[in-house]
Write a protein that holds these residues in place. Sequence first.
Motif, PDB file in Angstrom:
ATOM      1  N   GLN A 109       0.832  -1.194   0.000  1.00  0.00           N
ATOM      2  CA  GLN A 109       0.000   0.000   0.000  1.00  0.00           C
ATOM      3  C   GLN A 109       0.874   1.254   0.000  1.00  0.00           C
ATOM      4  O   GLN A 109       2.090   1.194   0.035  1.00  0.00           O
ATOM      5  CB  GLN A 109      -0.911   0.012   1.242  1.00  0.00           C
ATOM      6  N   GLN A 141       5.219   4.787   6.911  1.00  0.00           N
ATOM      7  CA  GLN A 141       4.945   3.395   6.547  1.00  0.00           C
ATOM      8  C   GLN A 141       6.131   2.510   6.890  1.00  0.00           C
ATOM      9  O   GLN A 141       5.967   1.379   7.350  1.00  0.00           O
ATOM     10  CB  GLN A 141       4.600   3.292   5.062  1.00  0.00           C
ATOM     11  N   GLU A 168      -3.676   9.996  -0.195  1.00  0.00           N
ATOM     12  CA  GLU A 168      -4.510   8.902   0.286  1.00  0.00           C
ATOM     13  C   GLU A 168      -4.599   8.914   1.811  1.00  0.00           C
ATOM     14  O   GLU A 168      -3.815   9.580   2.499  1.00  0.00           O
ATOM     15  CB  GLU A 168      -3.939   7.568  -0.214  1.00  0.00           C
ATOM     16  N   ASN A 218      -4.981   6.081   5.011  1.00  0.00           N
ATOM     17  CA  ASN A 218      -4.849   4.655   5.324  1.00  0.00           C
ATOM     18  C   ASN A 218      -4.973   4.409   6.818  1.00  0.00           C
ATOM     19  O   ASN A 218      -4.665   5.286   7.641  1.00  0.00           O
ATOM     20  CB  ASN A 218      -3.498   4.120   4.840  1.00  0.00           C
ATOM     21  N   ASP A 256      -4.662  -0.563   5.277  1.00  0.00           N
ATOM     22  CA  ASP A 256      -5.714  -0.593   4.270  1.00  0.00           C
ATOM     23  C   ASP A 256      -6.215   0.828   4.004  1.00  0.00           C
ATOM     24  O   ASP A 256      -6.180   1.701   4.884  1.00  0.00           O
ATOM     25  CB  ASP A 256      -6.883  -1.460   4.723  1.00  0.00           C
ATOM     26  N   ILE A 257      -6.708   1.055   2.801  1.00  0.00           N
ATOM     27  CA  ILE A 257      -7.242   2.357   2.436  1.00  0.00           C
ATOM     28  C   ILE A 257      -8.550   2.610   3.190  1.00  0.00           C
ATOM     29  O   ILE A 257      -9.430   1.739   3.270  1.00  0.00           O
ATOM     30  CB  ILE A 257      -7.478   2.436   0.915  1.00  0.00           C
TER      31      ILE A 257
END
Length: 336
Positions: A143, A180, A283, A285, A291-292
């Motif tokens: 992701q 991340q 985005e 998450n 996960d989105i």
Amino acid sequence: MSTTASAESPASSIPVFTTIQAYRQWRQAAFDGKHTVGFVPTMGALHDGHLSLVQRSLAANDLTVVSIFVNPAQFAPHEDLATYPRTLPTDLEQLSRLAHPAPHRTPSAVFVPAVSDMYPSGITQDVANQKGTFVEVKGYGEQMEGRSRPTFFRGVATVVTKLFNIIQPTNAYFGQKDIQQGLLLRRLVGDLHLAHPTPAHLHIVPTARDPSTGLALSSRNAYLTPPERARAPAVYAALRAAATQWHSGHSKAHSLAAALGVLEAAAQDGGSEGVQMRVDYVEMNDPETLDIVPDGDTMASRESKPAILSAAVWIGRTRLIDNLILGDSGSILPMQ
């Protein structure tokens, strides 16, 4: 505690270890002395963001180790391994000037390994032709950044596993800009049951920013031309615009649209100056699963459960990343 540095290491007031064997002798002495060891892994080209991580380690640990290693395994064949800045003498000079006042502590050791020592089976940027042992964290590296850089986190997980095995830190420090990476590595040390560090001792430290513009500090900022650098703060501004909408009760989709609007306006303004901007992604998450977050979610529907709002934007030939944590960040970042 006596230390010995390799004769091949650059001149430095801090012991510089260029071999695993020499470093492990130093680390054993730290174990024998019951000293805590903080660790800041870097690829060099140190800036104030790196130095803030070192300062955090100096404040909390008896000894602090910094590694400098440009890791080939996290660069895809088309990426900038050859041109990545290598500034070891300047890096060592910066580290030698650091000190924590009470108690007085300075960086204790720098680990600068050779590629051949870190990858005994050899290393190529082409994953299909790599040999030897590599580490993947399934379900957490695909992701966010992993969508644009599909082999990146395999390289990160591999080299950090090696570094943790060599350094054996009590505490390790990573910047929020690469959030991340920090979350994936927490998962890694938990899944592999590492003792040095444990997940609770892998710290993600808030992003260091330019005090006047908010631009996240990064080694890649040095690639920006002056006109490009003038547009770069738009990335942080876009994230703040989205965060404002989210905290006002709007949906994820509405919030991201606000961020994209800021970036589109900046791209139009920059285009008149010859600055090309292109959005890779903006985005949101989930920090547990990565996960989105569904488009219709709001802060209320998530019951204030935190979300990671992140962006990657090309400005000229430089790709900048940044993120904000929406909601309670206490489970992600250390207490201030």
